[in-house]
Motif scaffolding. Structure first.
Motif, PDB file in Angstrom:
ATOM      1  N   UNK A   1      79.823  65.635  88.188  1.00  0.00           N
ATOM      2  CA  UNK A   1      81.255  65.351  88.085  1.00  0.00           C
ATOM      3  C   UNK A   1      81.728  65.470  86.632  1.00  0.00           C
ATOM      4  N   UNK A   2      80.920  64.974  85.699  1.00  0.00           N
ATOM      5  CA  UNK A   2      81.291  65.123  84.274  1.00  0.00           C
ATOM      6  C   UNK A   2      81.368  66.592  83.884  1.00  0.00           C
ATOM      7  N   UNK A   3      80.415  67.378  84.385  1.00  0.00           N
ATOM      8  CA  UNK A   3      80.422  68.813  84.076  1.00  0.00           C
ATOM      9  C   UNK A   3      81.692  69.478  84.632  1.00  0.00           C
ATOM     10  N   UNK A   4      82.010  69.199  85.889  1.00  0.00           N
ATOM     11  CA  UNK A   4      83.235  69.772  86.471  1.00  0.00           C
ATOM     12  C   UNK A   4      84.464  69.317  85.683  1.00  0.00           C
ATOM     13  N   UNK A   5      84.489  68.029  85.339  1.00  0.00           N
ATOM     14  CA  UNK A   5      85.653  67.487  84.622  1.00  0.00           C
ATOM     15  C   UNK A   5      85.777  68.134  83.247  1.00  0.00           C
ATOM     16  N   UNK A   6      84.674  68.184  82.515  1.00  0.00           N
ATOM     17  CA  UNK A   6      84.714  68.780  81.175  1.00  0.00           C
ATOM     18  C   UNK A   6      85.076  70.264  81.240  1.00  0.00           C
ATOM     19  N   UNK A   7      84.539  70.961  82.251  1.00  0.00           N
ATOM     20  CA  UNK A   7      84.710  72.411  82.321  1.00  0.00           C
ATOM     21  C   UNK A   7      86.091  72.803  82.826  1.00  0.00           C
ATOM     22  N   UNK A   8      86.598  72.076  83.823  1.00  0.00           N
ATOM     23  CA  UNK A   8      87.795  72.546  84.526  1.00  0.00           C
ATOM     24  C   UNK A   8      89.024  71.668  84.332  1.00  0.00           C
TER      25      UNK A   8
ATOM     26  N   UNK B   1      89.246  68.897  81.505  1.00  0.00           N
ATOM     27  CA  UNK B   1      89.398  68.721  80.060  1.00  0.00           C
ATOM     28  C   UNK B   1      90.187  67.480  79.703  1.00  0.00           C
ATOM     29  N   UNK B   2      90.337  67.273  78.424  1.00  0.00           N
ATOM     30  CA  UNK B   2      91.068  66.101  77.947  1.00  0.00           C
ATOM     31  C   UNK B   2      92.547  66.440  77.891  1.00  0.00           C
ATOM     32  N   UNK B   3      93.353  65.446  78.164  1.00  0.00           N
ATOM     33  CA  UNK B   3      94.798  65.665  78.117  1.00  0.00           C
ATOM     34  C   UNK B   3      95.416  64.383  77.592  1.00  0.00           C
ATOM     35  N   UNK B   4      96.067  64.411  76.425  1.00  0.00           N
ATOM     36  CA  UNK B   4      96.514  63.182  75.778  1.00  0.00           C
ATOM     37  C   UNK B   4      97.394  62.285  76.652  1.00  0.00           C
ATOM     38  N   UNK B   5      98.378  62.831  77.323  1.00  0.00           N
ATOM     39  CA  UNK B   5      99.297  62.001  78.112  1.00  0.00           C
ATOM     40  C   UNK B   5      98.583  61.270  79.241  1.00  0.00           C
TER      41      UNK B   5
ATOM     42  N   UNK C   1      93.447  47.277  87.445  1.00  0.00           N
ATOM     43  CA  UNK C   1      92.109  47.799  87.778  1.00  0.00           C
ATOM     44  C   UNK C   1      92.038  49.317  87.562  1.00  0.00           C
ATOM     45  N   UNK C   2      90.831  49.779  87.253  1.00  0.00           N
ATOM     46  CA  UNK C   2      90.627  51.222  86.970  1.00  0.00           C
ATOM     47  C   UNK C   2      90.427  51.971  88.282  1.00  0.00           C
ATOM     48  N   UNK C   3      91.434  51.899  89.152  1.00  0.00           N
ATOM     49  CA  UNK C   3      91.300  52.515  90.470  1.00  0.00           C
ATOM     50  C   UNK C   3      92.222  53.719  90.629  1.00  0.00           C
ATOM     51  N   UNK C   4      92.653  54.301  89.495  1.00  0.00           N
ATOM     52  CA  UNK C   4      93.372  55.577  89.595  1.00  0.00           C
ATOM     53  C   UNK C   4      92.402  56.644  90.087  1.00  0.00           C
ATOM     54  N   UNK C   5      92.934  57.759  90.576  1.00  0.00           N
ATOM     55  CA  UNK C   5      92.059  58.823  91.069  1.00  0.00           C
ATOM     56  C   UNK C   5      91.239  59.398  89.912  1.00  0.00           C
ATOM     57  N   UNK C   6      90.078  59.969  90.246  1.00  0.00           N
ATOM     58  CA  UNK C   6      89.254  60.635  89.241  1.00  0.00           C
ATOM     59  C   UNK C   6      89.999  61.867  88.710  1.00  0.00           C
ATOM     60  N   UNK C   7      89.665  62.294  87.484  1.00  0.00           N
ATOM     61  CA  UNK C   7      90.341  63.486  86.938  1.00  0.00           C
ATOM     62  C   UNK C   7      90.273  64.712  87.854  1.00  0.00           C
ATOM     63  N   UNK C   8      89.109  64.985  88.436  1.00  0.00           N
ATOM     64  CA  UNK C   8      89.023  66.163  89.329  1.00  0.00           C
ATOM     65  C   UNK C   8      89.940  66.006  90.539  1.00  0.00           C
ATOM     66  N   UNK C   9      90.139  64.775  90.967  1.00  0.00           N
ATOM     67  CA  UNK C   9      90.991  64.495  92.122  1.00  0.00           C
ATOM     68  C   UNK C   9      92.469  64.605  91.723  1.00  0.00           C
ATOM     69  N   UNK C  10      92.798  64.111  90.511  1.00  0.00           N
ATOM     70  CA  UNK C  10      94.167  64.267  90.016  1.00  0.00           C
ATOM     71  C   UNK C  10      94.553  65.734  89.914  1.00  0.00           C
ATOM     72  N   UNK C  11      93.622  66.530  89.396  1.00  0.00           N
ATOM     73  CA  UNK C  11      93.938  67.962  89.286  1.00  0.00           C
ATOM     74  C   UNK C  11      94.016  68.604  90.660  1.00  0.00           C
TER      75      UNK C  11
END
Ligand code: DHB
Ligand code: MG
Length: 222
Positions: free
Chosen positions: A13-20, A22-26, A40-50
């Motif tokens: 998951x980290x590899x997918x997140x880093x590769x596809x 990435x970091x986004x300031x906002x 609570x930290x229950x927002x969707x994962x970055x790959x899911x947000x994208x």
């Protein structure tokens, strides 16, 4: 192929997140402000947000309804998918959460596209009935009310509306008949509605990402 190990799927998951993704300031700042505000930290994962962002673009969505704003993380992903003149209406039951989300959404530069309605879904949803229909609905609020939210998604959508429901797996608990918690039973009622209600065609996918083992249902209003 071997079964996933926690180290293995987290690394993937980290590899997918880093590769596809990435970091986004906002977006990253929205997550930090949510944590600082004690949510609570229950927002969707970055790959899911994208994924939600891409789905909105694939669907050509102009009007998006989100049930459950929390700190605005998924809201920002969805708003960034919209064309000029598009709109995300997002419902948040907790006024303090809505205030944090408002600031993050504005800072991310999509404030003009996002309308936060403060109140419980069951009270706010009926007030949207006179508005233009929604092209995509993302349900990520209290799990007890999933079936009610799906009924409103069908009413407020149109044939072709895409509906996504978060957290339909819950680490396998949704398939465990011994789990009779209100959240799991509410999730089962939502999935049963998707299966039996002629207004929907649906499937569900397991997810294994930064938020652990869960799942999303994806449905089409037919
Ligand atoms: C919970 C809610 C969510 O929407 C989520 O993505 C993860 C966990 C919860 O209430 O536990
Ligand atoms: Mg969720």
């Amino acid at each position: 192929m071997s079964d996933p190990t926690p180290d293995g799927w987290r690394a993937l998951d980290r590899y997918f997140t880093d590769t596809l993704v990435g970091a986004e300031p906002g977006l990253d700042q929205a997550v930090r402000d949510q944590a600082d505000a004690g949510m609570p930290a229950i927002e969707v994962a970055p790959v899911n947000g994208k994924f939600l962002h891409l789905l909105a673009r694939i669907a050509g969505a102009r009007r998006v309804l989100e049930i459950g704003t929390l700190g605005g993380y998924s809201t920002i992903w969805l708003a960034r998918a919209l064309p000029e003149g598009g709109r995300v209406v997002t419902i948040e039951a907790e006024p303090a959460n809505a205030a944090v989300a408002r600031a993050s959404i504005d800072r991310a530069g999509v404030g003009a596209l996002v309308d936060i309605r403060v109140g419980r879904g069951e009270h706010v949803l009926p007030t949207l009935a006179g508005e233009e229909p929604f092209d995509l609905v993302f349900i990520d609020a209290d799990k007890e009310s999933g079936a009610l939210y799906l009924d409103w998604a069908a009413r407020l959508g149109h044939p072709g509306t895409v509906v996504v429901v978060d957290n339909v797996g819950r680490a396998g608990r949704v398939a465990d008949p011994g789990d009779t918690s209100a959240q799991v039973e509410g999730t089962r009622r939502a999935l049963e509605l998707l299966a039996s209600d002629p207004r929907f065609e649906a499937t569900a996918l397991q997810t294994l990402d930064a938020k652990g083992w869960d799942g999303i249902a994806v449905a089409l209003v037919v």
